[in-house]
Design an enzyme around this catalytic site. Sequence first.
Site, PDB file in Angstrom:
ATOM      1  N   LYS A 137     -10.599  27.424   1.930  1.00 26.59           N
ATOM      2  CA  LYS A 137     -10.327  26.127   1.906  1.00 26.59           C
ATOM      3  C   LYS A 137     -10.854  25.212   3.177  1.00 26.59           C
ATOM      4  O   LYS A 137     -10.449  26.060   4.223  1.00 26.59           O
ATOM      5  CB  LYS A 137      -8.480  25.809   1.381  1.00 26.59           C
ATOM      6  N   HIS A 140      -7.236  21.492   7.327  1.00 29.66           N
ATOM      7  CA  HIS A 140      -7.149  20.446   7.926  1.00 29.66           C
ATOM      8  C   HIS A 140      -6.088  20.005   8.675  1.00 29.66           C
ATOM      9  O   HIS A 140      -5.193  20.962   9.503  1.00 29.66           O
ATOM     10  CB  HIS A 140      -5.903  19.705   6.257  1.00 29.66           C
ATOM     11  N   HIS A 143      -3.075  21.910  10.192  1.00 27.99           N
ATOM     12  CA  HIS A 143      -3.421  23.298  10.649  1.00 27.99           C
ATOM     13  C   HIS A 143      -3.872  23.664  11.677  1.00 27.99           C
ATOM     14  O   HIS A 143      -3.104  23.914  13.141  1.00 27.99           O
ATOM     15  CB  HIS A 143      -4.020  24.002  10.066  1.00 27.99           C
TER      16      HIS A 143
END
Length: 577
Positions: A137, A140, A143
């Site tokens: 995933k 973003h 993170h």
Amino acid sequence: MRAHSESRTLKLSRVLNLPPENLIKSICAVPISKKEEVADFQLSVDALLENNNDHSRPDIQVEAKRLAEKLKCDIVVSEISTGQGTVNFKINRELLTKTVLQRVIEDGSKYGLKSELFSGLPQRRVVVEFSSPNIAKKFHVGHLRSTIIGNFIANLKEALGHQVTRINYLGDWGMQFGLLGTGFQLFGYEEKLQSNPLQHLFEVYVQVNKEAADDKSIAKSAHEFFQRLELGDTEALSLWQKFRDLSIEEYIRIYKRLGVHFDEYSGESFYREKSQEVLKVLDSKGLLQKTMKGTAIVDLSGKGDLSSVCTVMRNDGTSLYATRDLAAAIDRMDTYNFDTLIYVTDKGQKNHFQQVFQVLKIMGYDWAERCQHVPFGVVQGMKTRRGDVTFLEDVLNEIQLRMLQNMTSIKTTKELENPQETAERVGLAALIIQDFKGSLLSDYRFSWDRVFQSRGDTGVFLQYTHARLHSLEETFGCGYLNDFNTACLQEPQSVSILQHLLRFDEVLYRSSQDLEPRHIVSYLLTLSHLAAVAHKTLQIKDSPPEVAKARLHLFRAVRSVLANGMKLLGITPVSKM
């Protein structure tokens, strides 16, 4: 100076008839002021009187005057005066100069950490869980924030002498791997997986999600693939293991560019069986309740009215994120026997962690008190040339590119051996300072232009100051580490720097109390501004040797403290730019 002030504290405690530990927390170095030359230390009368109950509490101003009259100037203290609720001390200027500079040079990277503010601090075992992206995933901005904030907290705890374990808890299990396994069998390429695993897995994941929306058979085979994983099917597991291993390898390489490392790459997958054990324990303690839908919950209301519950099992018997977090916390206690376990995630997960800590407490684990969630705000509007942030590497490449362009336009980059590396280090400093300037909880709008301003309070300014001070040392040599004449450093610009250096331990102490990096950031920015003024006014080039030597000593101390502070924040100081 603090070591000096320790004996002062004992002397004060005798004269004032007060315990020294009250004094240590009540005396602080005075923040420098643009307006006038201020005293060096102040004793807060208010803080001293905190222990008195209100009946016997004297008027603060009267008490300040009374204390000031009791105290005498001596070879250390040259002036005593009173301020708003304070007693102010001015230290003998030459002694101040000698003590501060000697301490900075001698203590090196430990300057400020050896202060009595930290004395008697027990050595703790601290576990910090941060970064924690999901495989396949987007990585973003949340993170990214978790990564740099967690790294700062781990650095600070380590600097204070604690034993720190850094854990990256990957999203490496769950239904997404059913989709990914099926997707890879349909659209995957082995060579793409090997050469760019994060990007290829993400592309496969996006494509299979799209297809599954229209094609029920894909959704069905994804469900079957995940069930095979859950049941331990070797073929499915070996594909999953390959996805995980290649992703971690790639992450390690990218984290290295960020200057971040982990002691353990953990993940939700580690707690498949253990979360089933947690469910059994909850059940055996009579804490598990089945709902009409077939899910299982733990009642957190304390009143039995289910007004607050934590769901720990799906209706098909599989575990949830919360169950895995419970299992992980218990496992970490068994493995590390920690004194503190810190989770660094965005504030949206505040409720989740409150529930996890509550369930642990209900299960009878009194160490749940030692678990702490450090939440942070949301960053909006971070985009790279490729659009929204999908990969951490995009952010790093963007930083490097923008900084290189900036540096080329200033025309100083020619003599750098590795302009890319310098650009990346300066750019990262810019990003980190922009992020750490405010309170961690506050949301902010991201702007590349603001990050890379060359003027003003930015990471670029800190790096520039460090490089400039470094070049002074290179130009004029380092043969001045022996004695120097303190009388040569009595200009207001020197004194302001010395007074500011005096405060470093207090700033570290504040950050160690609330885990907020902004105290250190604002301290370093002020230090850099003071250094810029001093650099202009305190010439080295055409000064008498004695004066030049003393000034170099002062600038070296500034650079040393600047570098210490930057490294704590997770910034690698550059010596040329």
